[in-house]
Motif scaffolding. Sequence first.
Motif, PDB file in Angstrom:
ATOM      1  N   GLY A 411      -3.312   6.081  -3.318  1.00 19.23           N
ATOM      2  CA  GLY A 411      -2.607   4.907  -3.859  1.00 19.23           C
ATOM      3  C   GLY A 411      -1.317   4.596  -3.118  1.00 19.23           C
ATOM      4  N   MET A 412      -0.820   5.548  -2.388  1.00 23.56           N
ATOM      5  CA  MET A 412       0.425   5.330  -1.641  1.00 23.56           C
ATOM      6  C   MET A 412       0.175   4.595  -0.327  1.00 23.56           C
ATOM      7  N   PHE A 413      -0.983   4.885   0.299  1.00 23.81           N
ATOM      8  CA  PHE A 413      -1.231   4.330   1.632  1.00 23.81           C
ATOM      9  C   PHE A 413      -2.351   3.279   1.684  1.00 23.81           C
ATOM     10  N   PHE A 414      -3.270   3.292   0.689  1.00 22.79           N
ATOM     11  CA  PHE A 414      -4.456   2.437   0.839  1.00 22.79           C
ATOM     12  C   PHE A 414      -4.714   1.481  -0.320  1.00 22.79           C
ATOM     13  N   ARG A 417      -3.288  -1.460  -5.859  1.00 22.09           N
ATOM     14  CA  ARG A 417      -3.586  -1.689  -7.279  1.00 22.09           C
ATOM     15  C   ARG A 417      -3.382  -0.418  -8.116  1.00 22.09           C
ATOM     16  N   ALA A 418      -3.233   0.734  -7.490  1.00 19.73           N
ATOM     17  CA  ALA A 418      -3.014   1.979  -8.232  1.00 19.73           C
ATOM     18  C   ALA A 418      -1.709   1.896  -9.021  1.00 19.73           C
ATOM     19  N   THR A 419      -1.747   2.382 -10.264  1.00 19.28           N
ATOM     20  CA  THR A 419      -0.564   2.293 -11.127  1.00 19.28           C
ATOM     21  C   THR A 419      -0.062   3.687 -11.500  1.00 19.28           C
ATOM     22  N   LYS A 420       1.158   3.696 -12.055  1.00 14.93           N
ATOM     23  CA  LYS A 420       1.726   4.995 -12.439  1.00 14.93           C
ATOM     24  C   LYS A 420       0.950   5.604 -13.600  1.00 14.93           C
ATOM     25  N   GLN A 421       0.446   4.755 -14.508  1.00 14.05           N
ATOM     26  CA  GLN A 421      -0.320   5.299 -15.634  1.00 14.05           C
ATOM     27  C   GLN A 421      -1.633   5.923 -15.147  1.00 14.05           C
ATOM     28  N   ALA A 471       2.716  -1.695  -9.807  1.00 18.85           N
ATOM     29  CA  ALA A 471       4.164  -1.582  -9.624  1.00 18.85           C
ATOM     30  C   ALA A 471       4.772  -2.958  -9.348  1.00 18.85           C
ATOM     31  N   SER A 472       6.085  -3.028  -9.403  1.00 14.68           N
ATOM     32  CA  SER A 472       6.763  -4.312  -9.203  1.00 14.68           C
ATOM     33  C   SER A 472       6.471  -4.887  -7.821  1.00 14.68           C
ATOM     34  N   ARG A 473       6.626  -6.173  -7.727  1.00 16.60           N
ATOM     35  CA  ARG A 473       6.373  -6.848  -6.446  1.00 16.60           C
ATOM     36  C   ARG A 473       7.267  -6.281  -5.336  1.00 16.60           C
ATOM     37  N   GLU A 474       8.501  -5.926  -5.694  1.00 15.04           N
ATOM     38  CA  GLU A 474       9.430  -5.389  -4.685  1.00 15.04           C
ATOM     39  C   GLU A 474       8.903  -4.071  -4.099  1.00 15.04           C
TER      40      GLU A 474
END
Length: 500
Positions: A411-414, A417-421, A471-474
């Motif tokens: 989710g960090m590199f690819f 759409r991955a979320t913290k939950q 996550a936020s757009r930023e």
Amino acid sequence: MGIYIPFIITVSYMVIAVILGYSAGKGRNMDDAEEWGVGSRSMGPIMMYLLIGAGGVSAYTFMGSPGWAFSKGVPVLYVVIYLTYMAIVAWYFGPKVWELGKKYNHVTQSAAISDRYESKQLGGLASIVTSIGILAYAILQTTGAAYILNVMSYGLIPTWVGVFISLGVISIYLYKSGLKAIGVTNAFQGGLMLVVSWFVGLWATHQFTGGYSFRPIFERVKADIPEFMTLPGALGDMNVTFWTTSILISIFSIWQTHWIQWMGANSKKSIKRAATLLPTFYIVLIPMIVVGFIGIFMYPNLANPDTVAIQMAVDNMPVIVAGLLGAGTLAAAMSSSEPCIHATALSYSKDVLQPLLKWDDDTAGKWTRRLIFPIMVFIIAPISIMEPASLVYILLIGYGFIGQAFPAIVGMFFWPRATKQGTFWGLFGGFIVTVLFSFVYPHPLGVHAGIWGLLVNMSVFVTVSLMTKPASRETIERFFPDMVDELYEEDTPTNTIEAK
């Protein structure tokens, strides 16, 4: 007096390591987490090659791998295969991790996870879960170091004393110089390991066959005990499924220690050059595996397979060679234990205690290196003294926990759409399943517990992520600048729900 020459050589190695490691951080402010933790990102390709190579080649190279060859046979080759894949992982992910860390000032894997998913709690959970595997590895190395001191001293140093001696030596230079000490000592240890392993392997082969070719040894094993040359091996406990899934979970395990080592490079190019050369370091394994096969015929009744190479050296080799093997094995153990203790202290301080206790950066920096002492005294030392299982099996269990961070890295590199939950509950579910299938119902259907954990982890990760807000757009713009518009066009407030 002559019988103690190997022990004197082994202890001399420890003195040299202390001097080199202690001096590495001279004149630098080691209360700064950036300096102690990643050496101010200053290491070139040769230092990176030795840092990563010696860190990956550990006590199991000189004890565990000959031990497995001695007791099981070819199942030991899983180590050779997964190390090769790990070099590919370092080549691909290392430069990406370095670039991200330099840009956003990450020093640990968990810090990058916290930043990507906007959650300090998730970073703390990732730190604790993966540290189980890393500490298991440190325990493996400490147990190996204690074995060496015990055998080389002819029993004068009990195992529990050896545990405290090896940890005490490491603590001196690790506290003083951090990653710089690991880099410098690994350079010395790495060179020693390469020379010693091939010298001992060729010497043992010549004594056993009269030549220097390994072929006659394998031919005799095939003729006399063919079950050693096929899966599931001589003990019948390493079937194809478990062997394969053990390699798979090893490939998916991107270690906190490796992540921090990549951060210590001076450029992306240095990491790629080091990773390209890494397989040349891993040939250190081959002669030691051969020594294990020779041990099958020389020590048919040896009680502890992990000690076969050391026992052979003490009984048959010139005292200088036996001493060098002791020093090389101790070097392998210490070079792999250091980064595990270092990475755990750094991550516990920055990713768990700093957000929990609201420390500022200066306070976290001071406590980071102090944490190595309670980690050694209260976790590594007592478990090492108990000697809970064979060296390689401890390592296998540890990979199951380290691999649970893999979806978070995806989710960090690819996958924006991955979320913290999704990541949090996936990691939590994978951790629970890995614990159950490691210790309560070991490896159902012959599949490694870590793979079961990863299957549950990935399923929850994807499902919950699709149900919750990204996550936020930023943040997405920082991690996926080319995909941010596409994500926010597809994702609307009406098709997501809050889930925590």
